[in-house]
Design a protein around this motif. Structure first.
Motif, PDB file in Angstrom:
ATOM      1  N   THR A 272       0.804  -1.241   0.000  1.00  0.00           N
ATOM      2  CA  THR A 272       0.000   0.000   0.000  1.00  0.00           C
ATOM      3  C   THR A 272       0.823   1.271   0.000  1.00  0.00           C
ATOM      4  O   THR A 272       0.271   2.358  -0.205  1.00  0.00           O
ATOM      5  N   GLY A 273       2.119   1.159   0.283  1.00  0.00           N
ATOM      6  CA  GLY A 273       2.945   2.361   0.393  1.00  0.00           C
ATOM      7  C   GLY A 273       2.851   3.037   1.740  1.00  0.00           C
ATOM      8  O   GLY A 273       3.506   4.055   1.975  1.00  0.00           O
ATOM      9  N   LYS A 274       2.024   2.472   2.645  1.00  0.00           N
ATOM     10  CA  LYS A 274       1.837   3.043   3.965  1.00  0.00           C
ATOM     11  C   LYS A 274       1.982   1.960   5.035  1.00  0.00           C
ATOM     12  O   LYS A 274       1.954   0.771   4.732  1.00  0.00           O
ATOM     13  N   VAL A 275       2.117   2.391   6.295  1.00  0.00           N
ATOM     14  CA  VAL A 275       2.160   1.470   7.426  1.00  0.00           C
ATOM     15  C   VAL A 275       1.103   1.905   8.440  1.00  0.00           C
ATOM     16  O   VAL A 275       0.939   3.094   8.712  1.00  0.00           O
ATOM     17  N   LYS A 276       0.388   0.926   8.992  1.00  0.00           N
ATOM     18  CA  LYS A 276      -0.618   1.183  10.022  1.00  0.00           C
ATOM     19  C   LYS A 276      -0.028   0.934  11.402  1.00  0.00           C
ATOM     20  O   LYS A 276       0.604  -0.099  11.637  1.00  0.00           O
ATOM     21  N   LEU A 277      -0.216   1.888  12.302  1.00  0.00           N
ATOM     22  CA  LEU A 277       0.190   1.744  13.692  1.00  0.00           C
ATOM     23  C   LEU A 277      -1.000   2.025  14.593  1.00  0.00           C
ATOM     24  O   LEU A 277      -1.910   2.793  14.229  1.00  0.00           O
TER      25      LEU A 277
ATOM     26  N   PRO B 154       8.320   8.513   5.038  1.00  0.00           N
ATOM     27  CA  PRO B 154       7.329   7.795   5.862  1.00  0.00           C
ATOM     28  C   PRO B 154       5.894   8.209   5.563  1.00  0.00           C
ATOM     29  O   PRO B 154       5.605   9.397   5.381  1.00  0.00           O
ATOM     30  N   GLN B 155       5.026   7.200   5.502  1.00  0.00           N
ATOM     31  CA  GLN B 155       3.586   7.408   5.359  1.00  0.00           C
ATOM     32  C   GLN B 155       2.915   6.495   6.385  1.00  0.00           C
ATOM     33  O   GLN B 155       2.838   5.282   6.181  1.00  0.00           O
TER      34      GLN B 155
END
Length: 321
Positions: A194-199, A264-265
């Motif tokens: 996705t090009g992003k990371v979930k935290l 970062p995304q």
């Protein structure tokens, strides 16, 4: 001969690699691979046999010239609900291996866990009375139970006995740990997809979203500690193994993006309700006790460890990026 339990798993397989790198191939790998893909962690290792964990205790008397057991095998999921299984697998099985090492007067190095510290309200000092600790989950309690059993031993002692309280370990060969793999591994895959990371968002007003702190330790440093212990068999005890630094998940994910030369995304999502009362917001290993033994090496910083893991392992092992 050295027996490595959990030898097809994360830390165990990395330890087999470390032994191979110094020319040691007389190794028995013990694990429970079943229908998982953990066998892939064994493909480039040198060892003399693989033994299913259910058969090890029966086969032990036939083995000759065993120098040490490195016991990394356990049920390590903090979400495991079957405590009877944790009792048999993490406590009673470990007792049996201890007794064998005591009888043969050989080294026994085993994985304890920083999960024994519970919410951390008493600190993370490996000199404290372990009977005071209150783990937050069955896994942590099963590890504490063995540490307590060792503490109250009066007769049976191996020639060397070392319990290692690992903090948040990351690195190559954690690929088959599912949800228990590090946020670096999961973040890397999310970036691919996705090009992003979930935290998780923070549910504690003292910590910003992504500001939850952990002591992240590289698995290669873990293996260096174990190798040094094998070379210094006069050292026994219960020791923390971490960097001695607390860093945030946001820093961890940022380092992962930077290792990929990306900006970062990060998306912050609600923490599941079932985790909120058992979530640790801060861990940091007190490391004076290990260094007091003469251990001479320093642990790599987070940015260096993540860069090596991403660029020299994840990118090469997962070429779809």
């Amino acid at each position: 001969m050295i027996i490595v339990t959990g030898g097809a798993g994360f830390i165990g397989s990395c330890m087999v690699r470390t032994l191979n790198d110094v020319g040691y191939n007389d190794i028995i790998i013990v694990d429970n691979i079943s229908e998982t893909d953990k066998w892939m962690n064994m493909r480039n290792k040198r060892y003399i046999d693989y033994v299913h964990k259910s058969k090890l205790l029966h086969k032990l008397p036939a083995f000759q010239n065993v120098e040490a057991i490195i016991h990394m095998g356990a049920q390590s999921a903090t979400t495991e609900r079957n405590f009877d299984y944790l009792w048999e697998n993490n406590l009673e099985y470990t007792k049996a291996l201890w007794r064998y090492c005591a009888k043969k007067q050989i080294s026994f190095i085993y994985a304890s866990s920083a999960a024994t510290y519970g919410d951390g309200s008493l600190g993370f000092d490996d000199n404290m009375d372990i009977d005071q600790l209150r783990p937050l989950n069955g896994y942590g309690y099963s590890k504490q139970l063995f540490d307590q059993w060792v503490k109250h031993q009066s007769q049976e002692f191996p020639a060397q006995f070392v319990g290692l309280k690992f903090f948040n370990v990351y690195g190559p060969n954690e690929y088959f740990k599912g949800s228990m793999a590090s946020m670096i591994f999961h973040g890397f895959r999310q970036i691919q997809e996705t090009g992003k990371v979930k935290l998780y968002k923070s549910c504690n007003p003292n910590y910003a979203d992504g500001g939850q702190l952990r002591d992240f330790v590289y698995v290669k440093d873990i293996c260096s500690v174990i190798m040094w212990l094998l070379q210094h068999r006069d050292v026994s005890g219960l020791f923390n193994v971490g960097t001695g630094r607390a860093q945030s998940f946001a820093e961890l994910v940022t380092a992962t993006f930077h290792a990929l030369h990306l900006e970062p995304q990060i998306d912050y999502i609600d923490m599941p309700e079932k985790l909120r009362n058992k979530y640790q917001y801060y861990t940091k290993a007190e490391m004076d006790k290990l260094y007091a033994t003469g251990y001479p090496y320093h642990f790599v910083d987070l940015e260096t460890g993540v860069c090596d893991y991403v660029q020299n392992h994840l990118v090469k092992d997962f070429l779809i990026y």
